[in-house]
Write a protein that holds these residues in place. Structure first.
Motif, short mmCIF file in Angstrom:
data_model
loop_
_atom_site.label_atom_id
_atom_site.label_comp_id
_atom_site.label_asym_id
_atom_site.label_seq_id
_atom_site.Cartn_x
_atom_site.Cartn_y
_atom_site.Cartn_z
N LEU A 74 56.05 38.62 71.34
CA LEU A 74 55.74 38.01 72.63
C LEU A 74 56.96 37.34 73.25
CD1 LEU A 74 52.21 36.51 71.88
CD2 LEU A 74 52.76 38.52 73.26
N GLU A 81 50.34 43.66 75.19
CA GLU A 81 48.91 43.44 74.98
C GLU A 81 48.53 43.55 73.51
OE1 GLU A 81 45.15 42.41 75.79
OE2 GLU A 81 46.87 42.37 77.15
N ARG A 84 49.28 40.19 71.93
CA ARG A 84 48.33 39.19 72.37
C ARG A 84 46.97 39.40 71.72
NH1 ARG A 84 49.07 39.39 78.81
NH2 ARG A 84 47.46 37.77 78.70
N ARG A 88 44.83 36.88 69.14
CA ARG A 88 43.40 36.56 69.26
C ARG A 88 42.64 36.94 68.00
NH1 ARG A 88 44.24 38.74 74.57
NH2 ARG A 88 43.31 40.72 73.88
#
Length: 643
Positions: A74, A81, A84, A88
């Motif tokens: 990141l 994506e 990310r 999560r």
């Protein structure tokens, strides 16, 4: 210089340092496409490497190191994506670990319902969580599967013994309310003069309420922790009182459209939406119907079985060519030579002087054939195909031969145009597997081998091809890892050609000196070997998951817990060692005479704590008149009235 240093660092696998150099070069020359291309290539290569390492670390349970890799990605590309989503997923995994740790503590303390609730939360978010499924299995082994607790208080599980004959329905609920501390309120359409008969021994308040509702065509709505609304079980009242739940089911393997059709067929649900783009199903129905839908979808949302097909295709071609003998000339040419040899034309008078000196012979020659040719050709193809259950797989090895077709339009000024189509020439294999639960695989196979024999040109100039083909199709059923060889597609050709001098060539043995013979033998065989290897198969579910109660045709309400319980022990009674105290005889309630509505005077009702061996503990009842020594409930003095 920054670009060159960046390239040098990238070659030494110092990717992050090289990215800094590339960024420096881009800062100095923002419009240089070479610098940007080098930066993007190095960034993507480094991101892929870090993400693959993070996936391996997650599989090993090293979540902190995986998080560091995601954060490094990141930093290089905040819009990545996949990184990310990985962060999560790590946050969810951390929350799941905490929930499972709490569930483990509850399991050690025998708080099975609390443990099961936390495990269910984890499995609802990640159904394939290995540790969660193992912990749920351990919980189910310690307690038999029971319906999920309703929103009522523990008084709903209070043990009770009750007996009424043709008693007013509301009065029966009043007695149950005194015993359990629950509050019952009634819809205006519940008949006040309705009477009911109920006889239960060593049961629970939940069972008593359930049977009263079922036998009197009533339904309930939980208002709060200890208040229940009773209303008629009619379509209008259900629409008015019954609360609905909206649940979104995210599917991993099953198709949303198929799951939606299943829910409409089994649950008769009308409010079902299937989003095929996101592969999810949204259901709006009662809480009981949603619980059943969750079980049905868990059974249907299973990964498709897959099989790996190891295929070997061998074409064995043997050719033998033998040519022996002498090729003698087939004809001799004679010509008359000019007498003076000065180039003057030959006349008829010159023919009067013809002899050996004036007749010429064409050149004669003979060829001796001593030739033998042997050829062995093996064409081997070894494709490995991974196929899902009942899906078709196709392998083509060869070439496409163009076939040109000329079409002329009718009329005096005909217009001709050509169209080109292609024909597959070579090896074509079609396989469609069917995977069974006993780890056997049925395979439907179609094999075609074709070859180009010759090219043909028509009178109109169109080019056509003569194609030879061999086909075989069958259906096999093999075990996992079992090999099967299919052979027998044989093409055997024998050709013999002789060129001999008449008469002399027919003499045995010596005839070889006056002729030539060619023997050509060709044999082609196709061998197919196939071996299935199961990659994934369906697992038979547990019996509790494959079969469960679904209520009645008109209602999905859950049955009460029917786990066996110990009989209720009365005060002062001491059960003998190794035995259970018997239940006292129940005194039936007095039936009111016509024209009056009298409250029962002697209602046998258990109002004591269960015996030492019982696993159910009755809560403290709500304030009520003290029971009589005979363990009966005395109604208020003002309950008797006259019409």
């Amino acid at each position: 210089m920054a670009y060159r240093e960046g390239r040098s660092l990238a070659e030494k696998d110092q990717v992050e340092a090289s990215l800094l150099k590339f960024q420096e070069a881009i800062k100095q020359e923002p419009g240089n496409p070479t610098y940007r291309a080098a930066f993007y290539e190095a960034r993507d290569r480094n991101s892929i490497r870090l993400l693959e390492q993070a996936d391996r670390l997650i599989g090993e349970g090293k979540y902190e190191l995986a998080a560091q890799n995601f954060q490094r990605v990141l930093v290089l590309n905040p819009q990545n994506e996949r990184a990310r989503a990985g962060m999560r997923a790590l946050e969810m995994a951390d929350r799941h670990e905490k929930l499972l740790a709490q569930a483990g503590l509850h399991l050690e303390q025998k708080e099975l319902e609390a443990a099961k609730a936390r495990v269910s939360t984890v499995l609802s978010e990640k159904p394939d969580h290995a540790r969660g499924r193992a912990l749920l299995r351990a919980i189910n082994e310690q307690v038999p599967p029971a319906p999920v607790e309703t929103g009522l208080s523990k008084a709903y599980k209070t043990p009770i013994t009750i007996e009424f004959r043709e008693a007013p329905l509301k009065q029966v609920f009043d007695i149950i309310s005194r015993r359990s501390g629950l509050n019952f309120i009634f819809d205006k359409d519940v008949k006040s003069d309705a009477r009911t008969t109920i006889m239960l021994k060593n049961s629970t308040v939940e069972s008593a309420v359930y049977f009263l509702l079922m036998t009197n065509q009533l339904e309930q709505q939980v208002m709060d922790g200890n208040t229940i609304l009773i209303y008629p079980n009619t379509a209008a009242k259900l629409k008015e009182y019954q609360e609905t739940v909206v649940r979104t089911f995210y599917l991993s393997n099953a198709e949303a459209k198929s799951v939606a059709n299943t829910l409409k067929t089994i649950l008769k649900s009308r409010d079902v939406v299937a989003d095929e783009k996101l592969n999810l199903v949204i259901l709006r129905d009662s809480a009981d119907a949603v619980k059943l839908a969750e079980k049905i979808i868990a059974m249907q949302d299973q990964p498709e079985p897959e099989v790996m097909l190891d295929v070997e295709i061998l074409e064995i071609k043997r050719s033998r060519l033998l040519e022996l003998g002498i090729d003698w000339p087939n004809q001799v040419g004679l010509s008359v030579l000019n007498a003076d040899k000065k180039g003057t034309p030959l006349t008829l008078r010159d023919l009067d002087f013809i002899n050996r000196n004036y007749i010429g012979v064409s050149a004669l020659g003979a060829n001796i054939n001593l030739k033998k040719t042997d050829g062995d050709t093996n064409l081997l193809a070894s494709p490995r195909i991974r196929v899902r259950n009942k899906e078709k797989a196709k392998v083509v090895i060869g070439e496409k031969v163009p076939v040109i077709t000329t079409t002329v339009s009718p009329g005096t000024q005909g217009f001709a145009y050509e169209s080109v189509s292609y024909v597959d020439v070579g090896l074509t294999l079609n396989a469609e597997p069917t995977i069974y639960l006993n780890n056997e695989v049925g395979i439907r196979i179609a094999l075609e081998v074709s070859n180009l024999i010759q090219q043909i040109t028509t009178k109109t100039g169109t080019t056509a091809y003569q194609i030879g083909t061999r086909q075989a199709s069958t259906f096999l059923q093999l075990k996992d890892g079992e090999n099967q060889v299919l052979a027998g597609l044989i093409n055997n050709e024998e050709r013999s050609t002789a060129d001999r001098v008449p008469g002399l060539g027919d003499i045995p043995i010596l005839g070889r000196l006056f002729g030539s013979q060619s023997d050509d033998k060709q044999k082609t065989e196709i061998v197919l070997s196939i071996t299935p290897h199961l990659v994934r198969n369906l697992q038979r579910p547990e019996s509790s998951a494959a079969e469960f109660s679904a209520g009645t045709e008109a209602n999905f309400r859950r049955r009460p817990d029917v786990t066996p319980r110990q009989p209720v022990v009365l005060p002062g009674a001491r059960p003998a060692a190794g035995s259970v105290a018997p239940q006292p005889a129940a005194t039936p309630m007095a039936v009111p005479t016509p024209g009056s509505l009298a409250a029962p005077q002697n209602v046998p009702l258990s109002d004591t704590q269960p015996g030492p061996a019982s696993s159910v503990t009755a809560p403290q009842p709500a304030p009520a008149p003290a029971p009589s020594p005979a363990n009966t409930v005395q109604p208020p003095a003002s309950t008797e009235r006259k019409d």
